[in-house]
Write a protein that holds these residues in place. Structure first.
Motif, PDB file in Angstrom:
ATOM      1  N   ILE A  24       0.830  -1.207   0.000  1.00 45.79           N
ATOM      2  CA  ILE A  24       0.000   0.000   0.000  1.00 45.79           C
ATOM      3  C   ILE A  24       0.866   1.259   0.000  1.00 45.79           C
ATOM      4  CG2 ILE A  24      -1.672   1.328   1.338  1.00 45.79           C
ATOM      5  CD1 ILE A  24      -2.857  -1.310   2.285  1.00 45.79           C
ATOM      6  N   GLY A  25       1.878   1.276   0.886  1.00 43.75           N
ATOM      7  CA  GLY A  25       2.756   2.441   0.954  1.00 43.75           C
ATOM      8  C   GLY A  25       3.511   2.677  -0.332  1.00 43.75           C
ATOM      9  N   GLY A  26       4.054   1.598  -0.927  1.00 40.85           N
ATOM     10  CA  GLY A  26       4.790   1.733  -2.174  1.00 40.85           C
ATOM     11  C   GLY A  26       3.913   2.194  -3.319  1.00 40.85           C
ATOM     12  N   LYS A  27       2.675   1.680  -3.375  1.00 43.27           N
ATOM     13  CA  LYS A  27       1.750   2.085  -4.437  1.00 43.27           C
ATOM     14  C   LYS A  27       1.375   3.559  -4.313  1.00 43.27           C
ATOM     15  CE  LYS A  27      -0.221  -2.532  -4.927  1.00 43.27           C
ATOM     16  NZ  LYS A  27      -1.352  -3.408  -4.580  1.00 43.27           N
ATOM     17  N   ASN A  28       1.127   3.998  -3.080  1.00 41.94           N
ATOM     18  CA  ASN A  28       0.777   5.410  -2.883  1.00 41.94           C
ATOM     19  C   ASN A  28       1.927   6.331  -3.267  1.00 41.94           C
ATOM     20  OD1 ASN A  28      -1.825   4.893  -1.978  1.00 41.94           O
ATOM     21  ND2 ASN A  28      -1.201   4.716   0.152  1.00 41.94           N
ATOM     22  N   LEU A  29       3.149   5.927  -2.888  1.00 38.75           N
ATOM     23  CA  LEU A  29       4.320   6.734  -3.238  1.00 38.75           C
ATOM     24  C   LEU A  29       4.508   6.774  -4.750  1.00 38.75           C
ATOM     25  CD1 LEU A  29       6.785   8.369  -2.483  1.00 38.75           C
ATOM     26  CD2 LEU A  29       8.025   6.242  -2.034  1.00 38.75           C
ATOM     27  N   ALA A  30       4.333   5.635  -5.419  1.00 36.45           N
ATOM     28  CA  ALA A  30       4.466   5.586  -6.878  1.00 36.45           C
ATOM     29  C   ALA A  30       3.407   6.457  -7.548  1.00 36.45           C
ATOM     30  CB  ALA A  30       4.356   4.145  -7.368  1.00 36.45           C
ATOM     31  N   LYS A  31       2.185   6.447  -7.010  1.00 30.47           N
ATOM     32  CA  LYS A  31       1.110   7.251  -7.582  1.00 30.47           C
ATOM     33  C   LYS A  31       1.427   8.739  -7.486  1.00 30.47           C
ATOM     34  CE  LYS A  31      -3.839   8.188  -7.139  1.00 30.47           C
ATOM     35  NZ  LYS A  31      -5.079   7.913  -6.364  1.00 30.47           N
TER      36      LYS A  31
ATOM     37  N   ILE B  81      10.756   6.156   9.712  1.00 25.89           N
ATOM     38  CA  ILE B  81       9.351   6.331  10.084  1.00 25.89           C
ATOM     39  C   ILE B  81       8.869   5.075  10.806  1.00 25.89           C
ATOM     40  CG2 ILE B  81       7.056   6.945   9.258  1.00 25.89           C
ATOM     41  CD1 ILE B  81       9.254   8.993   8.595  1.00 25.89           C
ATOM     42  N   PRO B  82       8.749   5.128  12.136  1.00 22.91           N
ATOM     43  CA  PRO B  82       8.264   3.948  12.874  1.00 22.91           C
ATOM     44  C   PRO B  82       6.746   3.844  12.805  1.00 22.91           C
ATOM     45  CG  PRO B  82       8.846   5.688  14.399  1.00 22.91           C
ATOM     46  CD  PRO B  82       9.150   6.224  13.029  1.00 22.91           C
ATOM     47  N   GLU B  83       6.242   2.674  12.447  1.00 27.73           N
ATOM     48  CA  GLU B  83       4.803   2.489  12.270  1.00 27.73           C
ATOM     49  C   GLU B  83       4.036   2.718  13.569  1.00 27.73           C
ATOM     50  OE1 GLU B  83       4.013  -1.292  10.523  1.00 27.73           O
ATOM     51  OE2 GLU B  83       5.544  -1.036   8.984  1.00 27.73           O
ATOM     52  N   GLU B  84       4.532   2.131  14.695  1.00 25.59           N
ATOM     53  CA  GLU B  84       3.776   2.234  15.942  1.00 25.59           C
ATOM     54  C   GLU B  84       3.660   3.682  16.407  1.00 25.59           C
ATOM     55  OE1 GLU B  84       5.543   0.299  19.240  1.00 25.59           O
ATOM     56  OE2 GLU B  84       7.491   1.298  19.079  1.00 25.59           O
ATOM     57  N   PHE B  85       4.709   4.487  16.168  1.00 22.67           N
ATOM     58  CA  PHE B  85       4.675   5.872  16.604  1.00 22.67           C
ATOM     59  C   PHE B  85       3.737   6.702  15.732  1.00 22.67           C
ATOM     60  CE2 PHE B  85       6.444  10.187  16.028  1.00 22.67           C
ATOM     61  CZ  PHE B  85       6.157  10.675  17.288  1.00 22.67           C
ATOM     62  N   GLU B  86       3.869   6.567  14.401  1.00 19.54           N
ATOM     63  CA  GLU B  86       3.031   7.361  13.511  1.00 19.54           C
ATOM     64  C   GLU B  86       1.558   6.973  13.640  1.00 19.54           C
ATOM     65  OE1 GLU B  86       3.733  10.007  11.853  1.00 19.54           O
ATOM     66  OE2 GLU B  86       5.815   9.928  12.483  1.00 19.54           O
TER      67      GLU B  86
ATOM     68  N   MET C 297       9.990   0.604   1.794  1.00 25.50           N
ATOM     69  CA  MET C 297       8.604   0.530   2.237  1.00 25.50           C
ATOM     70  C   MET C 297       8.235  -0.845   2.784  1.00 25.50           C
ATOM     71  SD  MET C 297       7.917   3.615   1.470  1.00 25.50           S
ATOM     72  CE  MET C 297       6.151   3.721   1.730  1.00 25.50           C
ATOM     73  N   VAL C 298       9.219  -1.663   3.134  1.00 27.57           N
ATOM     74  CA  VAL C 298       8.958  -2.993   3.684  1.00 27.57           C
ATOM     75  C   VAL C 298       9.370  -3.026   5.152  1.00 27.57           C
ATOM     76  CG1 VAL C 298       9.167  -4.195   1.494  1.00 27.57           C
ATOM     77  CG2 VAL C 298      11.216  -3.788   2.856  1.00 27.57           C
ATOM     78  N   SER C 299       8.650  -3.796   5.932  1.00 29.53           N
ATOM     79  CA  SER C 299       8.961  -3.913   7.367  1.00 29.53           C
ATOM     80  C   SER C 299       9.836  -5.137   7.587  1.00 29.53           C
ATOM     81  CB  SER C 299       7.672  -4.021   8.178  1.00 29.53           C
ATOM     82  OG  SER C 299       6.912  -2.849   8.069  1.00 29.53           O
ATOM     83  N   ASP C 300      11.089  -5.024   7.200  1.00 31.82           N
ATOM     84  CA  ASP C 300      12.052  -6.114   7.330  1.00 31.82           C
ATOM     85  C   ASP C 300      13.354  -5.529   7.866  1.00 31.82           C
ATOM     86  OD1 ASP C 300      13.717  -8.284   7.140  1.00 31.82           O
ATOM     87  OD2 ASP C 300      13.698  -8.410   4.949  1.00 31.82           O
TER      88      ASP C 300
END
Length: 657
Positions: A417-424, A522-527, A477-480
């Motif tokens: 989702i994040g990568g698609k939005n950034l590409a758009k 950008i930490p997911e839990e914080f944002e 944009m991956v959580s790895d």
């Protein structure tokens, strides 16, 4: 058990390590170091290798793997782009060289031997030239492309040359009918290989990639490469040409970069063995005793090839500068010339002494090749300024750039989702971008509409293919966490100026990723918590400016590690000023008390202490209200007031009982 071959390999590797380390101190190219290591290991020096045949087999595998990776960097479409330099350049270079050699040596040898020697000299070293071009990232330069085209043509023409030798010696026993039948059979086999690569291979690779098994990927890749190579070798072509065809077919697949990453380590080790085995062929005693003759022949070979390559490349439309650089790059003898030289001796087209002179001169030209390629631009500029002044400012426009030549772009790792939005957003903003994705289904789905490639971006080769050296931003944009660390490390090495934005799950990972070179984490839990916090305070009608101020202070604390005393005071201010106000929407029902009244009557404001913000009627939103605004059935009225007032005013909207 016998470990003779293993012992010899260990000896080769140990000697090579020492020689390469010494040469690196003096900035001598590794290819030269490997050739020198081969000379030391060979029968004329330390005699560390007895099973030269096995070493030669591994060397052939190395050349095959090199051509396989070259093919994978191209594709059938890319090959079509260089058809003109391939046909004109390749045919012209070989024809001119053979004619000139024949004319020179016809005065001292029979014409058959002169033609045979011309065939040996016309070939250049695919392994050395393309290896150096790969290392120097010059494969797609103008001289890199024309050299590749000519080298491919040379590989294709080897079989006709091998058939020419028995004809020159008068020992050709094959009839015209047999030749035609062989040609037809070979054509059917090649067409069958191409058909398999176009229609069956993509489905096979998709099934393999879906397993996410690196072992299966490697086995499938090497299995296909060597199968095609063995098939072409069985019909008289070379192993390397078959491997090149296999690489071209795999290059059509969207998984080609992943395949390349798996094969590269094998290619490097086997091509190194190739250069070592070439060095083993040199007879040091013969070289020392005939050094003047060897130097004369090597110089003659270089001058003849240099002078014949330049006009041919100019004929194809390239600039004089490109022609000169290409001539310096391809003026050595090729590895397949050694095989042809053996056939020449067998058919008595070359004496044993002539074979040794040719061998020594050929290796000498190979040893000098890295020096000439490294200095070719400087030498070419010097020649242009002194001899070819009219070409000094010449420009060229030969081939269009590849579609994946990116510059000042965004590299997006992961197409969720994040990568698609950034590409758009990038597409709408006119910013070029490239995407790396590991899910083969995603790559297959978006391949036609997005610049998306299958590959693990934690490998440098994948990043290079995505244009990391010219990119401006890398968005992970991956959580790895493990993969992100590897990607950041390699990206910063390849392009220290690139701005890296990385997504992570937890706050605890921020400091580690920043130490590796990430610019924004950008930490997911914080944002997520920030978004929830903003929504909650907005519901309680805290002023937007105050919410934004608090969010900025929290982000400053988390991302920079600083502390501020203002945060606690703002928390207390929000707690103290938290209002008991809210928005509500109520529908005007039939026969309600509000029906038919006007806003100017003051019932809602004066009696119930609420304010009307807007009215939704049908498909319209009425926001410009005035005292004459009337309320009708089914109107939705938006109100603002205290919680008690909102509860109390509901009675005027309801149907009269």
């Amino acid at each position: 058990m016998h470990f003779e071959l293993l012992q010899e390999l260990v000896a080769i590797f140990m000697i090579s390590i020492v020689v390469i380390l010494i040469c690196s101190k003096f900035k001598i190219p590794s290819i030269v170091a490997l050739l020198l290591a081969g000379i030391l290991c060979g029968p004329s020096a330390l005699k560390l290798v007895n099973n030269i045949e096995a070493a030669n087999t591994m060397a052939e595998v190395g050349v095959a793997l090199l051509l396989f990776t070259i093919g994978m960097e191209l594709s059938l479409k890319d090959l079509a782009r260089i058809k003109r330099p391939l046909l004109i350049g390749g045919f012209g270079q070989m024809t001119f060289t053979i004619l000139l050699i024949t004319a020179i040596f016809f005065m001292v040898t029979p014409w058959q031997q002169a033609v045979a020697f011309g065939c040996l000299v016309t070939l250049s070293s695919t392994a050395i030239v393309l290896s150096i071009f790969q290392q120097k990232a010059q494969s797609d330069s103008p001289h890199g492309r024309i050299c590749l085209a000519i080298l491919i043509f040379q590989d294709l023409i080897i079989v006709p040359i091998m058939l020419l030798f028995p004809l020159l010696s008068g020992k050709l026993d094959i009839s015209f009918e047999e030749s035609l039948l062989t040609l037809l059979k070979n054509s059917v086999i090649i067409i069958g290989i191409v058909f398999f690569g176009k229609f069956v291979l993509p489905k096979l690779m998709f099934a393999v990639v879906k397993t996410r098994s690196r072992e299966l990927m490697l086995m499938t890749t090497l299995g296909f490469c060597f199968s095609v190579a063995l098939i072409t070798a069985s019909i008289g072509l070379s192993l390397s040409l078959g491997a090149f065809i296999a690489g071209l077919l795999l290059a059509e697949s969207e998984y080609s970069i992943s395949v390349m990453e798996n094969v590269l380590p094998f290619k490097e080790i086997f091509t190194s063995i190739f250069f070592i085995t070439v060095g083993m062929l040199l007879d040091l005693n013969f070289f020392v005793h005939h050094i003047l003759l060897v130097l004369f022949v090597a110089t003659l070979i270089f001058l003849i090839k240099f002078t014949t390559i330049i006009p041919v490349i100019k004929m194809t439309g390239y600039s004089m500068r490109t022609a000169l650089i290409s001539a310096f790059s391809m003026s050595q003898i090729g590895e397949f010339s050694f095989v042809l030289a053996g056939h020449a001796v067998a058919f008595k087209l070359m004496t044993d002494e002539g074979y040794q002179v040719f061998l020594a001169a050929s290796i000498l030209t190979m040893l000098l090749t890295p020096y000439f390629i490294n200095n070719a631009p400087k030498f070419s500029s010097l020649i242009l300024s002194r001899i070819f002044k009219k070409y000094e400012h010449e420009t060229e426009d030969i081939l269009p750039e590849k579609n994946n030549d990116f510059k000042d772009h965004i590299i997006i790792i992961g197409f969720g989702i994040g990568g698609k939005n950034l590409a758009k957003v990038a597409k709408e903003s006119g910013i070029s971008y490239a995407i790396s994705e590991l899910n083969p289904d995603t790559v297959k789905r978006y391949k036609a509409t997005e610049p998306i490639f299958h590959g693990d971006a934690s490998y440098p080769l994948i990043l290079e293919h995505l244009g990391i050296e010219k990119a401006r931003v890398l968005a992970i944009m991956v959580s790895d966490p493990t993969g992100s660390r590897a990607i950041i490390t390699h990206a910063k090495k390849l392009n220290p100026r690139i701005h890296v934005v990385v997504r992570t799950r937890f706050l605890s990972e921020i400091s580690g990723l920043k130490e590796l070179g990430a610019d924004d984490v950008i930490p997911e839990e914080f944002e997520t918590s920030i978004e929830v916090f903003a929504k909650v305070l907005n519901y309680f009608l805290i002023p937007k400016q105050q919410i934004e101020q608090y969010i900025q202070q929290i982000r400053k604390e988390v991302y920079s590690g600083t502390r501020t005393t203002e945060i606690n005071s703002n928390l207390q201010a929000i707690k103290n000023d938290l209002p008991n106000l809210q928005f509500a929407s109520l529908k005007v029902e039939a026969d309600s008390k509000l029906l038919g009244t006007k806003l100017g009557d003051g019932m809602l404001r004066n009696e119930y202490k609420v304010n009307v913000v807007a009215v939704h009627r049908g498909s319209d939103d009425i926001t410009e209200l005035n005292p004459q605004t009337e309320f009708f059935e089914n109107d939705i009225v938006y109100l603002f007031g205290t919680q008690d007032a909102i509860i109390h005013v509901q009675e005027v909207f309801l149907k009269k009982k």
